[in-house]
Motif scaffolding. Structure first.
Motif, PDB file in Angstrom:
ATOM      1  N   THR A   1      -2.431  -1.187  -3.657  1.00 51.64           N
ATOM      2  CA  THR A   1      -3.362  -0.070  -3.458  1.00 51.64           C
ATOM      3  C   THR A   1      -2.587   1.237  -3.396  1.00 51.64           C
ATOM      4  N   LEU A   2      -3.149   2.267  -4.009  1.00 46.43           N
ATOM      5  CA  LEU A   2      -2.598   3.619  -3.964  1.00 46.43           C
ATOM      6  C   LEU A   2      -3.603   4.531  -3.279  1.00 46.43           C
ATOM      7  N   ILE A   3      -3.147   5.256  -2.260  1.00 43.52           N
ATOM      8  CA  ILE A   3      -3.994   6.237  -1.572  1.00 43.52           C
ATOM      9  C   ILE A   3      -3.449   7.628  -1.867  1.00 43.52           C
TER      10      ILE A   3
ATOM     11  N   GLY B   1      -4.127  -1.078 -10.328  1.00 44.33           N
ATOM     12  CA  GLY B   1      -4.456  -1.382  -8.939  1.00 44.33           C
ATOM     13  C   GLY B   1      -5.570  -0.503  -8.397  1.00 44.33           C
ATOM     14  N   GLN B   2      -5.904  -0.724  -7.131  1.00 47.27           N
ATOM     15  CA  GLN B   2      -6.941   0.056  -6.462  1.00 47.27           C
ATOM     16  C   GLN B   2      -6.435   1.463  -6.164  1.00 47.27           C
TER      17      GLN B   2
ATOM     18  N   ALA C   1       3.568   7.237 -13.377  1.00 51.81           N
ATOM     19  CA  ALA C   1       4.800   6.575 -13.807  1.00 51.81           C
ATOM     20  C   ALA C   1       5.421   5.780 -12.662  1.00 51.81           C
ATOM     21  N   LEU C   2       5.342   6.331 -11.444  1.00 57.17           N
ATOM     22  CA  LEU C   2       5.902   5.637 -10.285  1.00 57.17           C
ATOM     23  C   LEU C   2       5.149   4.341  -9.994  1.00 57.17           C
ATOM     24  N   VAL C   3       3.815   4.423  -9.910  1.00 59.05           N
ATOM     25  CA  VAL C   3       3.062   3.221  -9.528  1.00 59.05           C
ATOM     26  C   VAL C   3       3.067   2.179 -10.644  1.00 59.05           C
ATOM     27  N   LYS C   4       3.186   2.620 -11.891  1.00 60.68           N
ATOM     28  CA  LYS C   4       3.351   1.663 -12.989  1.00 60.68           C
ATOM     29  C   LYS C   4       4.624   0.849 -12.795  1.00 60.68           C
ATOM     30  N   LYS C   5       5.638   1.499 -12.237  1.00 59.88           N
ATOM     31  CA  LYS C   5       6.928   0.847 -12.035  1.00 59.88           C
ATOM     32  C   LYS C   5       6.948  -0.026 -10.788  1.00 59.88           C
TER      33      LYS C   5
ATOM     34  N   LEU D   1       0.853  -1.194   0.000  1.00 61.32           N
ATOM     35  CA  LEU D   1       0.000   0.000   0.000  1.00 61.32           C
ATOM     36  C   LEU D   1       0.885   1.239   0.000  1.00 61.32           C
ATOM     37  N   LEU D   2       0.627   2.139  -0.938  1.00 60.99           N
ATOM     38  CA  LEU D   2       1.394   3.378  -1.062  1.00 60.99           C
ATOM     39  C   LEU D   2       0.478   4.567  -0.814  1.00 60.99           C
TER      40      LEU D   2
END
Length: 303
Positions: free
Chosen positions: A241-243, A279-280, A232-236, A198-199
């Protein structure tokens, strides 16, 4: 039995004085144990609001530990409140404050600033306990700086000049949680977020920043992260989950009167991220409660 892990978004705001968003503050709950990440304006009262919604662990007397990402005022202006109010309401142990260089001086000067109040409460008719008003400040650098058998907290250097700013990689009984604090894209956040579950990340509008003055355009683009850069960060790194928090929609000076425009801008930002990431995505609001299950899936409860 694996201990339950919850995240309560106590404050999702920015320096903008929006009534609906308190200053940056997050509560991490592992079973009944409380860990605060930053303490912006309104932190104690937002915690009490969470208590009224059923999160009884956040009673003021239980607020005794905070990790500061950096010393910007919107992330620390609630520190005096966190020192004083829980003490008045029954906290009996010192407030532990973990932060970057300068934290010890900040804590020392806060204690001095409220010396008259503190002495009156201890030696006056209240007979307040002298332990709950103490501050234990510990300054950290990069690396693991906190472990207690339930969580481990590791600091990574972020890009938020001229401050010494850090993000946190927190290992819990139900997966790895990463909190960016404030940062522009940098190697530190990539390293911290690698293989996380989770980020929690700050974000500003790539469209909105185009209308800012040259001064503010330069500022935001050099110390914060747009949704395009975040995509770009979360693709990598591919968190489950991203908040999104600390959201800067950049709609104009009177943002509080532009609710429809805010929702449209928020949707645009989420769509830009979703175009690169499957992702979520949770666009956080104050008092959102996110629970991690045994498979480290995040479940949002929004009252």
């Amino acid at each position: 039995m694996v201990e339950e892990v919850k995240i309560i978004m106590l404050g999702t705001g920015t320096p903008n004085a929006l009534p609906s968003k308190s200053g940056p503050a997050i509560a991490l709950l592992v079973a009944e144990h409380v860990y605060l990440l930053d303490c912006g304006p309104g932190v104690v009262r937002r915690a009490e609001a969470a208590v009224l919604q059923g999160v009884r662990e956040l009673a003021a007397k239980n607020l005794s530990r905070v990790f500061l990402t950096h010393l910007h005022s919107d992330h620390t202006a609630g520190l005096a409140d966190l020192l004083l109010t829980p003490w008045v309401l029954g906290r009996e142990e010192p407030l532990q404050v973990f932060g970057p260089q300068g934290t010890s001086k900040m804590c020392h000067h806060l204690e001095q600033a409220y010396r008259v109040d503190i002495q009156n409460r201890i030696y006056g008719a209240e007979h307040a306990n002298p332990q709950g008003i103490r501050m234990q400040a510990k300054e950290y650098k990069e690396g693991v700086f906190y472990e207690d058998g339930r969580i481990q907290v590791e600091a990574y250097l972020m890009q938020h000049p001229p401050f010494e700013a850090y993000g946190f990689r927190i290992t819990t009984p139900r997966g790895v949680i990463v909190f960016s604090g404030d940062t522009a894209p940098c190697q530190g956040i990539e390293q911290a977020a690698k293989d996380c579950d989770l980020l929690i990340h700050e974000v500003y509008s790539a469209k909105g920043v185009q209308s800012r003055t040259p001064k503010w355009y330069q500022y935001h683009t050099s110390v914060h992260t747009s949704e395009v850069e975040l995509a770009a960060l979360v693709k990598k790194v591919q968190p489950k989950t991203l908040i999104l928090t600390h959201q800067l929609w950049m709609l104009g000076e009177n943002e509080s009167g532009l609710e429809a425009a805010k929702l449209k801008r928020e949707a645009e930002m989420i769509a830009n991220i979703a175009s690169e990431y499957g992702g979520q995505i949770i666009s956080a609001r104050d008092l959102d409660c996110i629970t991690l299950d045994s498979q480290v899936n995040a479940h949002l409860n929004r009252n």
